[in-house]
Design an enzyme around this catalytic site. Sequence first.
Site, PDB file in Angstrom:
ATOM      1  CD  GLU A   1      -2.832  -1.430   2.259  1.00 24.12           C
ATOM      2  OE1 GLU A   1      -2.824  -0.585   3.183  1.00 24.12           O
ATOM      3  OE2 GLU A   1      -3.574  -2.421   2.262  1.00 24.12           O
TER       4      GLU A   1
ATOM      5  CD  GLU B   1      -4.670  -7.747   0.642  1.00 19.16           C
ATOM      6  OE1 GLU B   1      -5.513  -7.094   1.282  1.00 19.16           O
ATOM      7  OE2 GLU B   1      -3.446  -7.518   0.735  1.00 19.16           O
TER       8      GLU B   1
HETATM    9  O1  G3I Z   1      -6.409 -12.492  17.143  1.00 22.02           O
HETATM   10  C1  G3I Z   1      -6.117 -11.369  17.998  1.00 22.02           C
HETATM   11  C2  G3I Z   1      -6.941 -11.469  19.296  1.00 22.02           C
HETATM   12  O2  G3I Z   1      -6.496 -12.600  20.026  1.00 22.02           O
HETATM   13  C3  G3I Z   1      -6.731 -10.189  20.113  1.00 22.02           C
HETATM   14  O3  G3I Z   1      -7.585 -10.230  21.254  1.00 22.02           O
HETATM   15  C4  G3I Z   1      -7.100  -8.985  19.246  1.00 22.02           C
HETATM   16  C5  G3I Z   1      -6.926  -7.672  19.978  1.00 22.02           C
HETATM   17  O4  G3I Z   1      -5.552  -7.458  20.165  1.00 22.02           O
HETATM   18  O5  G3I Z   1      -6.234  -8.952  18.075  1.00 22.02           O
HETATM   19  C6  G3I Z   1      -6.473 -10.093  17.264  1.00 22.02           C
HETATM   20  O6  G3I Z   1      -5.612 -10.009  16.154  1.00 22.02           O
HETATM   21  C7  G3I Z   1      -6.043  -9.051  15.173  1.00 22.02           C
HETATM   22  C8  G3I Z   1      -6.144  -9.805  13.843  1.00 22.02           C
HETATM   23  O7  G3I Z   1      -6.471  -8.890  12.789  1.00 22.02           O
HETATM   24  C9  G3I Z   1      -7.194 -10.901  13.858  1.00 22.02           C
HETATM   25  O8  G3I Z   1      -8.468 -10.359  13.999  1.00 22.02           O
HETATM   26  C10 G3I Z   1      -4.957  -7.983  15.063  1.00 22.02           C
HETATM   27  O9  G3I Z   1      -4.909  -7.239  16.271  1.00 22.02           O
HETATM   28  C11 G3I Z   1      -5.334  -7.042  13.917  1.00 22.02           C
HETATM   29  O10 G3I Z   1      -4.276  -6.099  13.715  1.00 22.02           O
HETATM   30  C12 G3I Z   1      -5.459  -7.867  12.622  1.00 22.02           C
HETATM   31  O11 G3I Z   1      -5.945  -6.992  11.606  1.00 22.02           O
HETATM   32  C13 G3I Z   1      -5.580  -7.392  10.264  1.00 22.02           C
HETATM   33  C14 G3I Z   1      -5.182  -6.105   9.529  1.00 22.02           C
HETATM   34  O12 G3I Z   1      -4.896  -6.391   8.145  1.00 22.02           O
HETATM   35  C15 G3I Z   1      -3.946  -5.493  10.161  1.00 22.02           C
HETATM   36  O13 G3I Z   1      -2.885  -6.415  10.092  1.00 22.02           O
HETATM   37  C16 G3I Z   1      -6.788  -8.026   9.578  1.00 22.02           C
HETATM   38  O14 G3I Z   1      -7.076  -9.289  10.159  1.00 22.02           O
HETATM   39  C17 G3I Z   1      -6.504  -8.216   8.096  1.00 22.02           C
HETATM   40  O15 G3I Z   1      -7.663  -8.680   7.407  1.00 22.02           O
HETATM   41  C18 G3I Z   1      -6.045  -6.908   7.453  1.00 22.02           C
HETATM   42  O16 G3I Z   1      -5.674  -7.215   6.130  1.00 22.02           O
HETATM   43  C19 G3I Z   1      -5.300  -6.087   5.313  1.00 22.02           C
HETATM   44  C20 G3I Z   1      -4.110  -6.503   4.469  1.00 22.02           C
HETATM   45  O17 G3I Z   1      -3.034  -6.907   5.298  1.00 22.02           O
HETATM   46  C21 G3I Z   1      -3.710  -5.377   3.525  1.00 22.02           C
HETATM   47  N1  G3I Z   1      -4.844  -4.961   2.697  1.00 22.02           N
HETATM   48  C22 G3I Z   1      -6.025  -4.561   3.485  1.00 22.02           C
HETATM   49  C23 G3I Z   1      -6.468  -5.710   4.384  1.00 22.02           C
HETATM   50  C24 G3I Z   1      -7.733  -5.351   5.141  1.00 22.02           C
HETATM   51  O18 G3I Z   1      -7.483  -4.289   6.010  1.00 22.02           O
END
Ligand code: G3I
Length: 352
Positions: free
Chosen positions: A158, A265
């Site tokens: 990005e 994605e």
């Molecule tokens: O699983 C933990 C949970 O145990 C904990 O209680 C909670 C709070 O801390 O966090 C949970 O993990 C989160 C994870 O998603 C699973 O839900 C992470 O904090 C959170 O940062 C993570 O977010 C991801 C995000 O990127 C940031 O990395 C999303 O799943 C993911 O779908 C999203 O994907 C992005 C791509 O990398 C780039 N393109 C856009 C796309 C959507 O935003």
Amino acid sequence: MTELSRRAALASGMSFALAACSRQPAAAEPVDGAPLKSLAPFPVGVAVQAAQLGDPAWTSLAATHFTQLTAEWEMKMEYVVQADGSFRFDRADAIAAFARDRGMRLFGHTLVWYANEPEAFVRLDESRQSFAGALANYVTAMVGRYRGLASGWDVINEPIRDDGSGPRDSLWSRKLGQVGHFKVAFEAARAADPQAVLFTNDYHLESKPAKLASYMRLIEQLLAEGVPLNGIGCQTHLDADLPAGAITRTLKALAGFGLPIHLSELDVSVVGGGLLGDRAGAERRQVALYGEAMDAFAALPQRQQFAFTVWGLRDGDSWLTRENARDAPLMFDSAGRPKPTYGAVVKALRGR
Ligand code: G3I
């Protein structure tokens, strides 16, 4: 939402309600549930979280249909880089082992991202050279660890501002310069794995022509500067109101570089964008967009078909559903049943 669009949304909601009173819902057509990987002549990928590997319903459905895995977040700095600067690979290793044991490809997502600025890097107030060394060290550790299993990496994720006005400002660009941070990351990745395809990756390229143009200008500049970028990612996170043809135009434009393309994605929200209140209409558009995405990807020259990846397996697994439980953005419902979106992808493949 502007006043005009709010009125339009209400109006569509009313017309939707009236239409619903006069029309019996169409009987759901049976969906062709043929395994996707048996129909696609190229890798088909799905995003995964380590916790899903302990869910037999998830693992059997994913292994039935897909040939590539992308870690949704556990191969990013936000998980790997600890406050003391150490790295933890436990969940990335689990995902990699699952892929290896099932003969699936692993796709590395992502090495450098404006949204991840770990404290261990932020507090590095040393010289540009030592910051570059620290970033190169991280990239080398990650890419080297999965060498021979990871088919490619999103090296810089990005890079373009949402308004398309140019490359984003980030910790990485501030410390090393725009082209500079690309050079450090891509050259370290290339040295760590000479075979991996090295990508940059971005979103909303279909709906924001200025962002697509800016992304393409950056790619041209990086290639001209000799940055070892040899793959282009198009995330394809869509709202259902995206006009027909936008996906096709975007992939054709990106394919003009002659490099491998990762549709990286895919998901299509039915609660975002301008179709609020018309759920049936949004779902019809969603199905059409899934079909167009596969049509457009499958129409690429074979050497440019890197992978067609969806951003989650079942609706309940999606980041979008975590944001809005009414969303249903993927190809399988939360019980793992194939939806009309899956049927549209299969139809596009069978039609070739
Ligand atoms: O699983 C933990 C949970 O145990 C904990 O209680 C909670 C709070 O801390 O966090 C949970 O993990 C989160 C994870 O998603 C699973 O839900 C992470 O904090 C959170 O940062 C993570 O977010 C991801 C995000 O990127 C940031 O990395 C999303 O799943 C993911 O779908 C999203 O994907 C992005 C791509 O990398 C780039 N393109 C856009 C796309 C959507 O935003």
